[in-house]
Design a protein around this motif. Structure first.
Motif, mmCIF file in Angstrom:
data_model
loop_
_atom_site.group_PDB
_atom_site.id
_atom_site.type_symbol
_atom_site.label_atom_id
_atom_site.label_comp_id
_atom_site.label_asym_id
_atom_site.label_seq_id
_atom_site.Cartn_x
_atom_site.Cartn_y
_atom_site.Cartn_z
ATOM 1 N N PHE A 151 0.867 -1.136 0.057
ATOM 2 C CA PHE A 151 -0.064 -0.104 -0.063
ATOM 3 C C PHE A 151 0.768 1.291 0.202
ATOM 4 O O PHE A 151 1.785 1.303 0.454
ATOM 5 C CB PHE A 151 -0.736 0.078 1.342
ATOM 6 C CG PHE A 151 -1.912 -0.923 1.307
ATOM 7 C CD1 PHE A 151 -3.241 -0.769 0.495
ATOM 8 C CD2 PHE A 151 -1.603 -2.064 1.784
ATOM 9 C CE1 PHE A 151 -4.323 -1.495 0.593
ATOM 10 C CE2 PHE A 151 -2.714 -3.309 1.978
ATOM 11 C CZ PHE A 151 -3.827 -2.996 1.112
ATOM 12 N N PHE A 152 0.462 2.191 -0.657
ATOM 13 C CA PHE A 152 0.975 3.588 -0.720
ATOM 14 C C PHE A 152 0.754 4.203 0.819
ATOM 15 O O PHE A 152 -0.308 4.163 1.327
ATOM 16 C CB PHE A 152 0.569 4.753 -1.883
ATOM 17 C CG PHE A 152 1.021 5.899 -1.511
ATOM 18 C CD1 PHE A 152 2.465 6.078 -2.031
ATOM 19 C CD2 PHE A 152 0.389 6.874 -0.918
ATOM 20 C CE1 PHE A 152 2.913 7.577 -1.708
ATOM 21 C CE2 PHE A 152 0.808 8.112 -0.527
ATOM 22 C CZ PHE A 152 2.021 8.375 -1.115
ATOM 23 N N GLY A 153 1.723 4.535 1.390
ATOM 24 C CA GLY A 153 1.620 5.004 2.691
ATOM 25 C C GLY A 153 2.670 5.715 3.216
ATOM 26 O O GLY A 153 3.918 5.876 2.425
ATOM 27 N N CYS A 154 2.596 6.754 4.232
ATOM 28 C CA CYS A 154 3.638 7.548 4.541
ATOM 29 C C CYS A 154 4.007 7.192 6.015
ATOM 30 O O CYS A 154 3.145 6.555 6.686
ATOM 31 C CB CYS A 154 3.029 8.941 4.818
ATOM 32 S SG CYS A 154 2.473 9.733 3.207
ATOM 33 N N HIS A 155 5.168 7.319 6.615
ATOM 34 C CA HIS A 155 5.625 7.120 7.816
ATOM 35 C C HIS A 155 5.781 8.689 8.268
ATOM 36 O O HIS A 155 6.966 8.887 8.998
ATOM 37 C CB HIS A 155 6.863 6.475 8.107
ATOM 38 C CG HIS A 155 6.275 5.034 7.483
ATOM 39 N ND1 HIS A 155 5.702 3.991 8.152
ATOM 40 C CD2 HIS A 155 6.697 4.400 6.098
ATOM 41 C CE1 HIS A 155 5.629 2.946 7.240
ATOM 42 N NE2 HIS A 155 6.203 3.152 6.110
ATOM 43 N N ILE A 156 4.737 9.395 8.539
ATOM 44 C CA ILE A 156 4.918 10.876 9.084
ATOM 45 C C ILE A 156 4.035 11.039 10.096
ATOM 46 O O ILE A 156 2.944 10.881 9.987
ATOM 47 C CB ILE A 156 4.692 11.939 7.863
ATOM 48 C CG1 ILE A 156 5.867 11.499 6.694
ATOM 49 C CG2 ILE A 156 5.054 13.070 8.501
ATOM 50 C CD1 ILE A 156 5.706 12.462 5.406
ATOM 51 N N GLU A 157 4.549 11.395 11.159
ATOM 52 C CA GLU A 157 3.652 11.757 12.538
ATOM 53 C C GLU A 157 3.479 13.085 12.360
ATOM 54 O O GLU A 157 4.198 13.886 12.265
ATOM 55 C CB GLU A 157 4.319 11.356 13.776
ATOM 56 C CG GLU A 157 4.090 9.892 14.176
ATOM 57 C CD GLU A 157 4.456 9.716 15.553
ATOM 58 O OE1 GLU A 157 4.094 10.555 16.372
ATOM 59 O OE2 GLU A 157 5.170 8.858 15.536
ATOM 60 N N ILE A 158 2.113 13.436 12.604
ATOM 61 C CA ILE A 158 1.644 14.804 12.762
ATOM 62 C C ILE A 158 1.407 15.286 13.938
ATOM 63 O O ILE A 158 0.310 14.536 14.397
ATOM 64 C CB ILE A 158 0.624 15.177 11.325
ATOM 65 C CG1 ILE A 158 0.847 14.673 10.155
ATOM 66 C CG2 ILE A 158 -0.079 16.519 11.554
ATOM 67 C CD1 ILE A 158 1.936 15.520 9.265
ATOM 68 N N ASP A 159 1.575 16.577 14.305
ATOM 69 C CA ASP A 159 1.320 17.029 15.610
ATOM 70 C C ASP A 159 0.102 18.151 15.136
ATOM 71 O O ASP A 159 0.173 19.209 14.741
ATOM 72 C CB ASP A 159 2.499 17.600 16.120
ATOM 73 C CG ASP A 159 1.991 18.237 17.500
ATOM 74 O OD1 ASP A 159 1.134 18.787 17.927
ATOM 75 O OD2 ASP A 159 3.018 18.520 18.357
ATOM 76 N N TYR A 160 -0.756 17.818 15.379
ATOM 77 C CA TYR A 160 -2.205 18.643 14.883
ATOM 78 C C TYR A 160 -2.047 19.990 15.411
ATOM 79 O O TYR A 160 -2.397 21.145 14.779
ATOM 80 C CB TYR A 160 -3.472 18.006 15.449
ATOM 81 C CG TYR A 160 -4.004 16.598 14.414
ATOM 82 C CD1 TYR A 160 -2.939 15.957 13.896
ATOM 83 C CD2 TYR A 160 -5.382 16.426 14.428
ATOM 84 C CE1 TYR A 160 -3.451 14.989 13.296
ATOM 85 C CE2 TYR A 160 -5.597 15.512 13.537
ATOM 86 C CZ TYR A 160 -4.868 14.866 13.042
ATOM 87 O OH TYR A 160 -5.318 13.705 12.380
ATOM 88 N N GLU A 161 -1.752 20.250 16.731
ATOM 89 C CA GLU A 161 -1.772 21.321 17.515
ATOM 90 C C GLU A 161 -0.267 22.291 17.019
ATOM 91 O O GLU A 161 -0.719 23.354 17.082
ATOM 92 C CB GLU A 161 -1.499 21.357 19.144
ATOM 93 C CG GLU A 161 -2.887 20.572 19.654
ATOM 94 C CD GLU A 161 -2.791 20.448 21.195
ATOM 95 O OE1 GLU A 161 -2.474 21.753 21.640
ATOM 96 O OE2 GLU A 161 -3.156 19.501 21.685
ATOM 97 N N LYS A 162 0.585 21.686 16.551
ATOM 98 C CA LYS A 162 1.699 22.251 16.036
ATOM 99 C C LYS A 162 1.365 23.076 14.742
ATOM 100 O O LYS A 162 1.645 23.942 14.432
ATOM 101 C CB LYS A 162 2.817 21.306 16.121
ATOM 102 C CG LYS A 162 4.225 22.060 15.749
ATOM 103 C CD LYS A 162 5.351 21.051 15.497
ATOM 104 C CE LYS A 162 6.694 21.732 14.743
ATOM 105 N NZ LYS A 162 7.789 20.651 14.716
#
Length: 192
Positions: A151-162
């Motif tokens: 599967f196409f996917g990313c390994h990026i954690e997003i900090d919503y508040e940031k």
């Protein structure tokens, strides 16, 4: 709250009632999607949520395994957008102002990769990859898949508040003050 998930095929929708109150602009997008001229998946928060998934994304699957696995991947992806909206509340509209709805074309042409995606898509692709990987055995069993797929996917954690702070800095001074006050009373919903 109403949640509608439409899967559109090439024949279009048959007698799909719209039992929700939406803005005229949003209603126009729904009608365009039903008529086949608008094909983006999107959601509206907080009162109503609509996921519109183009069935052609599934139709071009090369085999039955890919078709069913893509259903699990796409639904988890769109539900992640709902979680983003739920967590961010009205902030989501400000944070999606720079969203490029034509990002799939850019991905397919190799013009962008995970790092070039909008934060909301980075997060949704990362979540979907995590979801289908974590539930691989269940998905394989439910859909009786013969093998597993890439599967196409990313390994990026997003900090919503940031991310929100980054967007808030771009607002006018008055809007920054208003949102700073609103943020003091922001009861953050949990993310899974």
């Amino acid at each position: 709250m109403y949640v509608f998930i439409f899967i559109k095929d090439d024949d279009g929708f048959q007698d799909v009632p719209l039992h929700i109150k939406v803005t005229s602009s949003f209603h126009s997008k729904i009608k365009q999607t039903i008529e086949g001229s608008y094909s983006e998946a999107f959601c509206l928060y907080p009162e109503n949520v609509i996921f519109l998934i183009k069935e052609r994304l599934l139709k071009h699957s090369s085999c039955v395994n890919e078709f069913y696995a893509n259903i699990a991947f796409l639904l988890s992806h769109e539900l992640r957008h709902f979680q983003q909206s739920y967590f961010l509340e009205d902030r989501i509209f400000i944070m999606l102002q720079d969203y490029n709805p034509d990002y799939v074309t850019e991905l397919l042409k190799g013009q962008i990769d995970c790092d070039g995606l909008h934060w909301s898509e980075q997060d949704a692709y990362s979540y979907s990859l995590w979801f289908v990987t974590k539930h691989r055995e269940a998905i394989t069993k439910i859909f009786q898949l013969e093998d597993w797929l890439f599967f196409f996917g990313c390994h990026i954690e997003i900090d919503y508040e940031k991310e929100w702070k980054r967007y808030k800095r771009k607002l006018t001074f008055v809007d920054q003050v208003i949102w700073t006050i609103k943020d003091l009373f922001w009861k953050r919903n949990m993310l899974i």
